[in-house]
Write a protein that holds these residues in place. Structure first.
Motif, PDB file in Angstrom:
ATOM      1  N   MET A  66      -3.472   1.423   3.197  1.00  0.00           N
ATOM      2  CA  MET A  66      -3.491   0.052   3.698  1.00  0.00           C
ATOM      3  C   MET A  66      -4.866  -0.279   4.260  1.00  0.00           C
ATOM      4  SD  MET A  66      -1.620  -1.702   6.932  1.00  0.00           S
ATOM      5  CE  MET A  66      -2.943  -1.090   7.973  1.00  0.00           C
ATOM      6  N   TYR A  67      -5.399   0.622   5.098  1.00  0.00           N
ATOM      7  CA  TYR A  67      -6.728   0.386   5.678  1.00  0.00           C
ATOM      8  C   TYR A  67      -7.797   0.299   4.593  1.00  0.00           C
ATOM      9  CZ  TYR A  67      -5.518   1.223  10.600  1.00  0.00           C
ATOM     10  OH  TYR A  67      -5.025   1.114  11.860  1.00  0.00           O
TER      11      TYR A  67
ATOM     12  N   GLU B 256      -7.781   0.070   1.240  1.00  0.00           N
ATOM     13  CA  GLU B 256      -7.724  -0.917   0.158  1.00  0.00           C
ATOM     14  C   GLU B 256      -7.869  -2.338   0.704  1.00  0.00           C
ATOM     15  OE1 GLU B 256      -4.182   0.124  -2.028  1.00  0.00           O
ATOM     16  OE2 GLU B 256      -4.959   2.151  -2.353  1.00  0.00           O
TER      17      GLU B 256
ATOM     18  N   LEU C 121      -0.324   4.387   5.124  1.00  0.00           N
ATOM     19  CA  LEU C 121      -1.141   3.722   6.131  1.00  0.00           C
ATOM     20  C   LEU C 121      -2.628   3.775   5.781  1.00  0.00           C
ATOM     21  CD1 LEU C 121      -0.989   2.345   8.966  1.00  0.00           C
ATOM     22  CD2 LEU C 121      -1.540   4.602   9.915  1.00  0.00           C
ATOM     23  N   ARG C 122      -3.081   4.967   5.390  1.00  0.00           N
ATOM     24  CA  ARG C 122      -4.497   5.131   5.055  1.00  0.00           C
ATOM     25  C   ARG C 122      -4.891   4.198   3.897  1.00  0.00           C
ATOM     26  NH1 ARG C 122      -8.905   6.874   7.823  1.00  0.00           N
ATOM     27  NH2 ARG C 122     -10.529   6.645   6.270  1.00  0.00           N
TER      28      ARG C 122
ATOM     29  N   PRO D 249       0.844  -1.198   0.000  1.00  0.00           N
ATOM     30  CA  PRO D 249       0.000   0.000   0.000  1.00  0.00           C
ATOM     31  C   PRO D 249       0.882   1.252   0.000  1.00  0.00           C
ATOM     32  CG  PRO D 249       0.061  -0.995   2.186  1.00  0.00           C
ATOM     33  CD  PRO D 249       0.770  -1.943   1.276  1.00  0.00           C
TER      34      PRO D 249
END
Lengths: 97, 499, 160
Positions: free
Chosen positions: B343-344, B346, B340-341, B337
Motif C-alpha cells: 500500500m505504501y 505503490e 501494508l508495505r 494492495p
C-alpha cells in the motif's frame, strides 16, 4: 559518485517507493549524474569552525490551552478507507519499525 | 496584464471609492477572461465558484461603509500549494486527489481579511519541484508570450495568470527561484521576501528552511500592498519574525536611486549567460548609473556552489516533508494492495510524478546512514559560507543586481530529459533562498526573439521596500510591451525594448 | 529517559539500561492544541497538525518544556541552553507525518540521577539523558481478519 541499481533500490525501500525495473534503471543513471555534479562541494574548505549549523533565535512557545479538535467525521472525511471512526489499512504484521 | 477597469492598486482604490465600477463587475470580467483563455493557457486548476457571491457581499458592504483596505475587493489568484478551508489543494499531484483543506493558509487568510476576492488556484510543478510547470499532473501551463515556450516554474500558473491578465495579483511560493524565474519568463514582477517575513502555515512544505510565499504583480507598488498585508508574526509558524510590516512602506517611500550603491558580481554576467539577456542587463546598469546610482564590484566566491548545496538541502528536506503522503488518512491510495508495505510503496510510486520521486530518492540518500556527513551536513556548512559572502557584500552595497535567468523561456520538452540542465535554470536565484534574503525579478523588456527578460535584485534582510522602489524605477526606464493573448491563439507583441 | 546501574555477579557485572517513556500531564499535545486526554472515543482528539495534513506546522507546547525542565532540575540534570528537535523517520500507519519529532544529538537534559532505597541501602541510578518527543497513535488488530484500525488520539502526546 556512481550509484548501483542496488543502491537505488535500497534508497527506494527507505523512501517507501516501489520502483519498476525500468524506473530503477533510469533513476540509477540520473541520480549518479546529479550526485557527480553536487560532489563539486568537496572542493570547498569547511574547516572554519564558526560555520554554525543551528540558528539561535529563541523559539516561540505556545500556551497550553486546548482548542476544539475536528469532529471524527471531518477528520475521516478524506480517508481512502475507514471503518466507523477508525482509519482502516491492510493488516499490520508486526514487523520491526 | 491590462484590464478595462484599473491600471494599479492605487487606481483600483480610486475607481472603487468613486464607484466607477462594482467589485462584482470586476470579478465577472476576470472570471470570464479566465474561462475564455484557460483552455489554451492551462493556468488555473480550479475556479472559485464562490467568487461572484463574495464580490456581491463586498459590494453590499461598500454601500454602507468605506473600504478599510486598498485591497478590499481586489481580485487575486493563489498557487495551488496554498490552502483554503473547504477547497481542494492539489499541489498538481495525483497523490492529493480528492483532498479538501481544513484550514486556510495564514498569508491567504490575511489577504481575505482585507477583503480580496480569490478567483481560483493556479497550476505549478508538482509540489513546487521544477522550473517549467511541465511537472504538473494536470499538464503544463503555456507562456502567454509564446505558447510554444514554458512559463517557468514552479509558480508558472500564477506568473502566466498575471501576464495574461487573468488576475492583477497572484501568489506563488519560492524555494530556489520559483517566483522570480517564472516572473522573468512571463514579463511580470515577482518577489521572494526575507525568510521569516511571511508565515508558511498552510503552504504545503517543500523545503522548510528555504520556502517563502510572495506575490506576482504589475508593479512594485502593487506587490508592496500585498506583501504588507500578508507579513508579520504568526503563532502558527515558529519561524516568523516580529517586524512591523509597514517598515516596507516607509523604506519604499524614502529610497532614492541617486547615491544608491549597486553591487555587481561581474562573474555572473560572463560565461553561461545568454548574450541577448546580457545586452539588456548592461543597458539597465548604464541607465541606473545615469540616474545617479553607483556600481561596486562584489565577489560572492561561494555562490558558484549554490546549485550543489540547494540540491542536497532542498531534496533532503523534501524527502522528509513528503513522507506524510502515504494513502492512510487522505488523498490517493492504490486499489487493493497486497499488504501494508505494498500500500505504501505503490501508492507513493503511482501518486508522485518522476521529478518528485527523483528528489525524494536523492534526499533520502543524502540523509542516509554513512552519507549524511559527506552530503547533507557538508552542504549546510557551505550554505553558511554563501550566507557569509552576502553579509560581507552588503557592508559595501545596498543591493545586488544580477540576471534572473541565464536563458530566455525555453521550449516544452527541451530540458525534461536532462534534470541537471533544468536545475541550472535557477543558478542566479538560488543563493537568495540559501541566504534567506529578499529578492525580486523585474521585467526589463524583451530579447531578440521578443521574449521577456528579467533583472534580479537581491537585498539585505528586510529590505523589500528598497528593492520594490528600485524595481519601479527600473520599470519606469523599461516600459514592458504586453503579450497579445487571445483564446486559442497566444502570441507575443512584436515591438519591445526600451522606449 | 535511560538509566544505568551495575551489580556484580561473580566475575560478571550486570549493567541494565532502561528506556522510560513518561507522559507529561499537559492539557494539550506537544505540537498542537488538541487535548492530551486518555480514554476519548477514537479520532475525536485530532486536528490537521496531528493528522499530518499538508501545510501544517508544529508549534511547541511551552508547558511541556517547563515540566521537562522541572523534572530535570529535580533529578540534578544539566539543562541544555540549546535544545534541538529532529525527525526520526519510519513508515507506519500510527505515525501520521512519516516521522516522529524527537531529540537526538542535543537533548533537553543530560546527566543527574535518581536516589532509591533498596534492601542493600540507598543507591543512585544515573541518568544518561532525558528528552522530549511526541507519541504515536494506536493501531488495533483484534477482531478484524485482514484489516487494522488506526486511532490517532494519542498521536502527538508529549513524552519525556
Amino acid at each position: 559518485m556512481i550509484l548501483s541499481k542496488a543502491d537505488v533500490l535500497h534508497v527506494a525501500r527507505l523512501s517507501a517507493l516501489a520502483l519498476t525495473e525500468a524506473e530503477a534503471e533510469r533513476m540509477t543513471g540520473e541520480l549518479s549524474a546529479i550526485l557527480n555534479y553536487v560532489e563539486g562541494l568537496s572542493a570547498v574548505d569547511i574547516s572554519d569552525k564558526t560555520l554554525e549549523e543551528v540558528s539561535l533565535s529563541p523559539t516561540l512557545l505556545a500556551p497550553d490551552v486546548p482548542v476544539p479538535s475536528l469532529s471524527p467525521d471531518v477528520a475521516l472525511a478524506g480517508a481512502p478507507d475507514r471503518s466507523g471512526s477508525f482509519f482502516q489499512v491492510p493488516r499490520i504484521l508486526e514487523e520491526g519499525r | 496584464m491590462k484590464n478595462p477597469f484599473f491600471s494599479s492598486v492605487a487606481d483600483f482604490v480610486r475607481g472603487r471609492d468613486e464607484r466607477r465600477f462594482s467589485i462584482e463587475e470586476v470579478t465577472r470580467y476576470f472570471l470570464s477572461r479566465t474561462e475564455a483563455l484557460n483552455p489554451s493557457l492551462n493556468v488555473c486548476l480550479s475556479i472559485n465558484q464562490n467568487a461572484v457571491n463574495r464580490a456581491r457581499q463586498i459590494d453590499a458592504r461598500l454601500v454602507r461603509n468605506r473600504a478599510d483596505s486598498p485591497l478590499t475587493g481586489y481580485p487575486v489568484m493563489v498557487k495551488d500549494n496554498l490552502e483554503m478551508e473547504g477547497y481542494p489543494t492539489t499541489c498538481a499531484s495525483r497523490i492529493l486527489s480528492g483532498y479538501i483543506s481544513r484550514r486556510t493558509a495564514t498569508a491567504v487568510a490575511r489577504l481575505l481579511s482585507r477583503g480580496v476576492v480569490v478567483l481560483g488556484k493556479t497550476n505549478l510543478d508538482e509540489f513546487a519541484m521544477g522550473s517549467s510547470t511541465e511537472n504538473s499532473a494536470f499538464g503544463p501551463t503555456k507562456n502567454p508570450w509564446n505558447p510554444a515556450r514554458v512559463p517557468g516554474g514552479s509558480s508558472g500558473g500564477s506568473a502566466a495568470a498575471v501576464a495574461a491578465g487573468l488576475a492583477p495579483l497572484a501568489l506563488g511560493s519560492d524555494t530556489g527561484g520559483s517566483i522570480r524565474q517564472p516572473a522573468a519568463f512571463c514579463g511580470v514582477l515577482g518577489v521572494k521576501p526575507t525568510y521569516g517575513r511571511i508565515s508558511r502555515s498552510g503552504l504545503v512544505a517543500f523545503s522548510s528552511s528555504l520556502d517563502q510565499i510572495g506575490p506576482f504583480a504589475g508593479s512594485g507598488a502593487d506587490a508592496l500592498e500585498a506583501l504588507v498585508a500578508m507579513s508579520g508574526k504568526d503563532p502558527l509558524d515558529m519561524t516568523t519574525v516580529e517586524r512591523d510590516p509597514s517598515e516596507m512602506h516607509s523604506e519604499y517611500q524614502s529610497t532614492e536611486v541617486r547615491g544608491l550603491r549597486i553591487g555587481i558580481p561581474e562573474a555572473l554576467f560572463g560565461e553561461g549567460l545568454d548574450p541577448s539577456i546580457r545586452e539588456r542587463l548592461m543597458e539597465v546598469r548604464e541607465a541606473l548609473t545615469g540616474e545617479g546610482a553607483r556600481e561596486m564590484e562584489v565577489t560572492l566566491p561561494h555562490s558558484r556552489f549554490g546549485i550543489n548545496v540547494y540540491y542536497l538541502v532542498a531534496t533532503s528536506e523534501a524527502s522528509s516533508n513528503l513522507s506524510r503522503f502515504d494513502g492512510v488518512r487522505y488523498g490517493f491510495r492504490v486499489k487493493k494492495p497486497a499488504d501494508l508495505r505494498a500500500m505504501y510503496e505503490e501508492t507513493r510510486d503511482q501518486g508522485f510524478g518522476d521529478e518528485v520521486k527523483r528528489r525524494i530518492l536523492l534526499g533520502t540518500f543524502a540523509l542516509s546512514a554513512g552519507y549524511q556527513e559527506a552530503f547533507y551536513r557538508k552542504a549546510r556548512k557551505v550554505q553558511a559560507l554563501i550566507r557569509k559572502d552576502f553579509i560581507e557584500a552588503f557592508e559595501r552595497c545596498d543591493m545586488i543586481l544580477t540576471p534572473t535567468s541565464p536563458t530566455p523561456p525555453f521550449a516544452f520538452g527541451e530540458k525534461t530529459g536532462d534534470p541537471l540542465s533544468m536545475y541550472l535554470s535557477d543558478v542566479y536565484t538560488i543563493t537568495a533562498n540559501l541566504a534567506g534574503l529578499p529578492a525580486l525579478s523585474v521585467p526589463v523588456g524583451v530579447d531578440s526573439q521578443g521574449l521577456p527578460v528579467g533583472a534580479h535584485l537581491i537585498g539585505p534582510p528586510w529590505s523589500e521596500g528598497r528593492l520594490l522602489k528600485m524595481a519601479d524605477r527600473i520599470a519606469g526606464l523599461y516600459p514592458m510591451p504586453l503579450p497579445e493573448v487571445h483564446a486559442g491563439h497566444v502570441a507575443g507583441s512584436p515591438e519591445g525594448g526600451r522606449r | 529517559m535511560s538509566v544505568a546501574s551495575g551489580v556484580r555477579f561473580g566475575e560478571w557485572e550486570v549493567v541494565v539500561g532502561l528506556e522510560v517513556h513518561t507522559q507529561l500531564l499537559t492539557k494539550t499535545k506537544l505540537f498542537c492544541r488538541c487535548e492530551n486526554r486518555f480514554g476519548a472515543s477514537p479520532n475525536t482528539l485530532v486536528c490537521p497538525v496531528c493528522l499530518g495534513h499538508p501545510g501544517t506546522l508544529p508549534v511547541l507546547n511551552g508547558e511541556a518544556v517547563r515540566l521537562g525542565v522541572r523534572a530535570g532540575l529535580a533529578a540534578g540534570c544539566r539543562v541544555s541552553p540549546v535544545s534541538v528537535f529532529e525527525r526520526k523517520h519510519y513508515f507506519y500507519p500510527d505515525l501520521p507525518k512519516g516521522y516522529q519529532i524527537s531529540q537526538y544529538a542535543t537533548p533537553l537534559l543530560t546527566g543527574g540521577g535518581l536516589r532509591i532505597r533498596t534492601g542493600a541501602g540507598e543507591r543512585t541510578i544515573r541518568i544518561h539523558r532525558m528528552h522530549l518527543e511526541e507519541d504515536a497513535g494506536k493501531n488495533l488488530h483484534a477482531g478484524i481478519p485482514d484489516r487494522s484500525h488506526v486511532d490517532l488520539n494519542r498521536a502527538g502526546v508529549p513524552l519525556l
